[in-house]
Design an enzyme around this catalytic site. Structure first.
Site, PDB file in Angstrom:
ATOM      1  N   GLY A 129      -5.893  -6.083   9.327  1.00 18.38           N
ATOM      2  CA  GLY A 129      -4.646  -5.367   9.626  1.00 18.38           C
ATOM      3  C   GLY A 129      -3.435  -6.114   9.116  1.00 18.38           C
ATOM      4  O   GLY A 129      -2.724  -6.737   9.898  1.00 18.38           O
ATOM      5  N   TYR A 130      -3.233  -6.067   7.813  1.00 23.40           N
ATOM      6  CA  TYR A 130      -2.050  -6.696   7.205  1.00 23.40           C
ATOM      7  C   TYR A 130      -1.024  -5.622   6.831  1.00 23.40           C
ATOM      8  O   TYR A 130       0.074  -5.600   7.337  1.00 23.40           O
ATOM      9  CB  TYR A 130      -2.438  -7.458   5.926  1.00 23.40           C
ATOM     10  CG  TYR A 130      -2.940  -8.872   6.104  1.00 23.40           C
ATOM     11  CD1 TYR A 130      -3.457  -9.331   7.305  1.00 23.40           C
ATOM     12  CD2 TYR A 130      -2.910  -9.761   5.033  1.00 23.40           C
ATOM     13  CE1 TYR A 130      -3.926 -10.630   7.438  1.00 23.40           C
ATOM     14  CE2 TYR A 130      -3.369 -11.069   5.153  1.00 23.40           C
ATOM     15  CZ  TYR A 130      -3.879 -11.501   6.351  1.00 23.40           C
ATOM     16  OH  TYR A 130      -4.340 -12.778   6.461  1.00 23.40           O
ATOM     17  N   SER A 163      -9.373  -0.927   5.608  1.00 19.92           N
ATOM     18  CA  SER A 163     -10.722  -0.580   5.144  1.00 19.92           C
ATOM     19  C   SER A 163     -11.739  -0.734   6.276  1.00 19.92           C
ATOM     20  O   SER A 163     -11.762  -1.752   6.966  1.00 19.92           O
ATOM     21  CB  SER A 163     -11.135  -1.495   3.994  1.00 19.92           C
ATOM     22  OG  SER A 163     -10.218  -1.413   2.944  1.00 19.92           O
ATOM     23  N   GLU A 246      -9.837 -14.435   0.382  1.00 18.93           N
ATOM     24  CA  GLU A 246      -9.915 -13.036  -0.035  1.00 18.93           C
ATOM     25  C   GLU A 246      -9.968 -12.911  -1.545  1.00 18.93           C
ATOM     26  O   GLU A 246     -10.633 -12.058  -2.085  1.00 18.93           O
ATOM     27  CB  GLU A 246      -8.700 -12.263   0.498  1.00 18.93           C
ATOM     28  CG  GLU A 246      -8.700 -10.799   0.060  1.00 18.93           C
ATOM     29  CD  GLU A 246      -7.568  -9.949   0.634  1.00 18.93           C
ATOM     30  OE1 GLU A 246      -6.718 -10.495   1.351  1.00 18.93           O
ATOM     31  OE2 GLU A 246      -7.555  -8.755   0.352  1.00 18.93           O
ATOM     32  N   SER A 376      -1.556  -6.821  -5.422  1.00 18.88           N
ATOM     33  CA  SER A 376      -1.580  -6.029  -6.665  1.00 18.88           C
ATOM     34  C   SER A 376      -1.531  -6.951  -7.888  1.00 18.88           C
ATOM     35  O   SER A 376      -1.063  -8.085  -7.806  1.00 18.88           O
ATOM     36  CB  SER A 376      -0.416  -5.031  -6.695  1.00 18.88           C
ATOM     37  OG  SER A 376       0.769  -5.699  -7.085  1.00 18.88           O
ATOM     38  N   GLU A 378       0.336  -6.772 -10.469  1.00 18.74           N
ATOM     39  CA  GLU A 378       1.709  -7.138 -10.858  1.00 18.74           C
ATOM     40  C   GLU A 378       2.146  -8.360 -10.059  1.00 18.74           C
ATOM     41  O   GLU A 378       2.751  -9.292 -10.593  1.00 18.74           O
ATOM     42  CB  GLU A 378       2.682  -5.965 -10.602  1.00 18.74           C
ATOM     43  CG  GLU A 378       2.530  -4.789 -11.558  1.00 18.74           C
ATOM     44  CD  GLU A 378       1.346  -3.885 -11.214  1.00 18.74           C
ATOM     45  OE1 GLU A 378       0.753  -4.035 -10.114  1.00 18.74           O
ATOM     46  OE2 GLU A 378       0.992  -3.024 -12.042  1.00 18.74           O
TER      47      GLU A 378
HETATM   48  C1  LIG Z   1      -8.659   0.898  -1.309  1.00 13.28           C
HETATM   49  C2  LIG Z   1      -7.684   0.008  -0.605  1.00 13.28           C
HETATM   50  C3  LIG Z   1      -8.125  -0.763   0.453  1.00 13.28           C
HETATM   51  C4  LIG Z   1      -7.213  -1.570   1.133  1.00 13.28           C
HETATM   52  N1  LIG Z   1      -7.660  -2.260   2.235  1.00 13.28           N
HETATM   53  C5  LIG Z   1      -6.763  -2.932   2.984  1.00 13.28           C
HETATM   54  C6  LIG Z   1      -7.172  -3.544   4.210  1.00 13.28           C
HETATM   55  O1  LIG Z   1      -8.345  -3.493   4.586  1.00 13.28           O
HETATM   56  N2  LIG Z   1      -6.247  -4.166   4.953  1.00 13.28           N
HETATM   57  C7  LIG Z   1      -4.927  -4.268   4.564  1.00 13.28           C
HETATM   58  O2  LIG Z   1      -4.138  -4.872   5.275  1.00 13.28           O
HETATM   59  N3  LIG Z   1      -4.498  -3.675   3.418  1.00 13.28           N
HETATM   60  C8  LIG Z   1      -5.381  -3.020   2.636  1.00 13.28           C
HETATM   61  N4  LIG Z   1      -4.970  -2.409   1.472  1.00 13.28           N
HETATM   62  C9  LIG Z   1      -3.540  -2.423   1.161  1.00 13.28           C
HETATM   63  C10 LIG Z   1      -3.161  -3.254  -0.046  1.00 13.28           C
HETATM   64  O3  LIG Z   1      -3.175  -4.620   0.274  1.00 13.28           O
HETATM   65  C11 LIG Z   1      -1.770  -2.774  -0.503  1.00 13.28           C
HETATM   66  O4  LIG Z   1      -1.938  -1.458  -1.012  1.00 13.28           O
HETATM   67  C12 LIG Z   1      -1.174  -3.670  -1.558  1.00 13.28           C
HETATM   68  O5  LIG Z   1      -0.797  -4.901  -1.004  1.00 13.28           O
HETATM   69  C13 LIG Z   1       0.053  -3.013  -2.233  1.00 13.28           C
HETATM   70  O6  LIG Z   1       0.966  -2.601  -1.284  1.00 13.28           O
HETATM   71  P1  LIG Z   1       1.540  -1.100  -1.260  1.00 13.28           P
HETATM   72  O7  LIG Z   1       0.399  -0.158  -1.306  1.00 13.28           O
HETATM   73  O8  LIG Z   1       2.481  -1.020  -0.119  1.00 13.28           O
HETATM   74  O9  LIG Z   1       2.321  -0.950  -2.639  1.00 13.28           O
HETATM   75  P2  LIG Z   1       3.752  -1.530  -2.964  1.00 13.28           P
HETATM   76  O10 LIG Z   1       3.859  -2.928  -2.475  1.00 13.28           O
HETATM   77  O11 LIG Z   1       4.771  -0.549  -2.506  1.00 13.28           O
HETATM   78  O12 LIG Z   1       3.710  -1.555  -4.547  1.00 13.28           O
HETATM   79  C14 LIG Z   1       3.914  -0.378  -5.347  1.00 13.28           C
HETATM   80  C15 LIG Z   1       3.890  -0.811  -6.812  1.00 13.28           C
HETATM   81  O13 LIG Z   1       4.987  -1.713  -7.069  1.00 13.28           O
HETATM   82  C16 LIG Z   1       4.489  -2.947  -7.615  1.00 13.28           C
HETATM   83  N5  LIG Z   1       5.242  -4.070  -7.077  1.00 13.28           N
HETATM   84  C17 LIG Z   1       5.540  -4.328  -5.771  1.00 13.28           C
HETATM   85  N6  LIG Z   1       6.233  -5.469  -5.659  1.00 13.28           N
HETATM   86  C18 LIG Z   1       6.378  -5.966  -6.922  1.00 13.28           C
HETATM   87  C19 LIG Z   1       7.012  -7.119  -7.453  1.00 13.28           C
HETATM   88  N7  LIG Z   1       7.611  -8.006  -6.665  1.00 13.28           N
HETATM   89  N8  LIG Z   1       6.960  -7.324  -8.798  1.00 13.28           N
HETATM   90  C20 LIG Z   1       6.328  -6.422  -9.626  1.00 13.28           C
HETATM   91  N9  LIG Z   1       5.736  -5.281  -9.155  1.00 13.28           N
HETATM   92  C21 LIG Z   1       5.755  -5.068  -7.830  1.00 13.28           C
HETATM   93  C22 LIG Z   1       3.050  -3.027  -7.157  1.00 13.28           C
HETATM   94  O14 LIG Z   1       2.282  -3.842  -8.004  1.00 13.28           O
HETATM   95  C23 LIG Z   1       2.613  -1.571  -7.213  1.00 13.28           C
HETATM   96  O15 LIG Z   1       2.265  -1.219  -8.519  1.00 13.28           O
HETATM   97  C24 LIG Z   1      -5.850  -1.612   0.750  1.00 13.28           C
HETATM   98  C25 LIG Z   1      -5.417  -0.860  -0.345  1.00 13.28           C
HETATM   99  C26 LIG Z   1      -6.304  -0.050  -1.008  1.00 13.28           C
HETATM  100  C27 LIG Z   1      -5.779   0.770  -2.156  1.00 13.28           C
END
Ligand SMILES: Cc1cc2nc3c(=O)[nH]c(=O)nc-3n(C[C@H](O)[C@H](O)[C@H](O)COP(=O)(O)OP(=O)(O)OC[C@H]3O[C@@H](n4cnc5c(N)ncnc54)[C@H](O)[C@@H]3O)c2cc1C
Length: 391
Positions: A129-130, A163, A246, A376, A378
């Site tokens: 739960g992050y 997840s 991780e 991500s 990026e």
């Molecule tokens: C299938 C799946 C399973 C997951 N499982 C878990 C889980 O079990 N527990 C959990 O806690 N989370 C989970 N996640 C969440 C995952 O960690 C987040 O989706 C990820 O950290 C990106 O955050 P966001 O989705 O809010 O996108 P955002 O942070 O809003 O990013 C949107 C876009 O902007 C880009 N971006 C953001 N900041 C920057 C920057 N500073 N510089 C350049 N580009 C940037 C990103 O790369 C991305 O392309 C899961 C995600 C997926 C898709």
């Protein structure tokens, strides 16, 4: 690290192969083969977990005194390679790969005694739960609040993209315990029983039609202060420790398997452009394998690379997506056939196109997420720019 197998490593590899041959039955191999998300189907996955625990091999990444295997880096590498080759089910990583090793470093003795044996046995299943709506890459902005009330915290807020929360007995959470300091300094790390009143899990169905991720809601959820890992407001330190576990995944073995599965399709396509892309990818995967060796060698020498896991995350996930893209292109119009029922374990419907079509489409759709979760790509590039290039 010496990349040539020594005689004792060859003997270990043979022992692993014999064990996998003996213990992976048809259903387990089918579950491994049909895995296109982070983990395999729940029931065969848990059966495999228990078989590995009985053998003492379920937690190769843990210190031996907590139930780890005591394997060398090379032995762990051989293990993941052989599991990929044999199509073993992929276990849930959040418990064995994340919170388990983190508790061996940051947990109290009571937490280690309470949680680690049940994690090994499979009695406890953990989710992570992050992320929150609005807090993903910028994790430090998270808002899910924990307010102290006697010996408990009271939690209100929500977590998203969690997840396998639908199977989890426990969740490890980052929560806000102080709003009046800089964001990272007001976060704590809590262990929460999913059966606690006030927790609700809502499914999110992915593009591939799978139920893998969820949103988890907390409404006045009471969690004992004893479930805090590390000090109050020092959860960011614990979170950073966990992220090092991780991100240090092994990619090359599964990438090689993916390429191997594609070989016949590429050969049948009789298209030189596809063959060329296939060959380029095979070279990329070799480079990834060598990078994995390099990261392992630095670890073994006690000088862990600060950028190796970011580098591998980018290389591994982008190579995977390129393999998926190539597979879709090789399928051509047959990539439009969608028969998700064929992905059920034990399915006996007749495929409309080539037998591998449904796996290819599911991988293509599911692996889009691989460059997003676990930090991500990026953001990983930002880390490399800072740590490796000093920008
Ligand atoms: C299938 C799946 C399973 C997951 N499982 C878990 C889980 O079990 N527990 C959990 O806690 N989370 C989970 N996640 C969440 C995952 O960690 C987040 O989706 C990820 O950290 C990106 O955050 P966001 O989705 O809010 O996108 P955002 O942070 O809003 O990013 C949107 C876009 O902007 C880009 N971006 C953001 N900041 C920057 C920057 N500073 N510089 C350049 N580009 C940037 C990103 O790369 C991305 O392309 C899961 C995600 C997926 C898709």
């Amino acid at each position: 690290m010496d990349t040539q197998l020594k005689r004792e490593d060859e003997a270990f590899r043979d022992e692993v192969r014999a064990f996998l041959e003996e213990n992976l039955d048809v259903e387990l191999r089918e579950a491994g083969e049909k895995t296109s998300g982070i983990s395999s189907a729940h029931d065969p996955l848990m059966r495999w977990h228990k078989i590995l625990n009985e053998k003492g091999w379920v937690a190769p990444g843990w210190p031996q005194e907590f139930g780890g295997t005591g394997w060398s880096d090379m032995q762990r590498f051989i293990w993941s390679t052989e599991c990929a080759r044999a199509k073993a089910p992929k276990l849930y990583p959040m418990g064995l790969g994340m919170i388990g090793p983190t508790l061996t470093v940051c947990g109290t003795k009571n937490q280690q005694d309470e949680y680690l044996p049940k994690l090994l046995s499979g009695e406890h299943i953990w989710c992570q739960g992050y992320s929150e709506p609005g807090s993903g890459s910028d994790l430090a902005s998270l808002q899910c609040a924990a307010v102290r009330d006697g010996d408990d915290y009271i939690i209100n807020g929500s977590k998203i993209w969690t997840s396998y929360a639908q199977y989890a007995t426990h969740i490890f959470c980052l929560v806000r315990t102080d709003k009046n300091v800089k964001p990272q300094a007001g976060i704590s790390f809590l262990l929460i029983d999913m059966a606690t009143p006030g927790i609700e899990v809502a499914p999110i169905i992915t593009l591939a039609g799978d139920h893998e991720v969820n949103q988890v809601f907390f409404e006045n959820v009471r969690v004992p202060v004893a479930n805090l890992v590390g000090a109050e407001n020092d959860g960011w330190t614990v979170a950073k420790t966990l992220l090092t576990f991780e991100r240090s995944s092994a990619y090359a073995a599964r990438l090689k398997l993916g390429l191997g599965n594609l070989e016949a399709l590429i050969a049948a396509s009789d298209a030189p452009a596809l063959t060329q892309r296939f060959t380029e990818l095979a070279i990329r995967v070799e480079a990834i394998e060598m990078t994995e060796f390099r990261v392992q060698a630095a670890l073994a020498a006690g000088t862990p690379s600060s950028t190796g896991s970011s580098q591998l995350k980018i290389m591994g996930t982008e190579a995977q997506q390129a393999i998926d893209r190539l597979a879709m292109d090789a399928l051509g119009p047959q990539a439009a056939i969608w028969q998700p029922e064929l992905r059920e374990i034990g399915a006996n419907e007749t495929p409309i196109g080539p037998a591998e079509t449904q796996g290819i489409i599911a991988d293509f759709l599911n692996n889009r997420a691989a460059s997003i979760y676990g930090g991500s790509n990026e953001v990983q590039r930002n880390i490399l720019a800072k740590m490796a290039l000093g920008l």
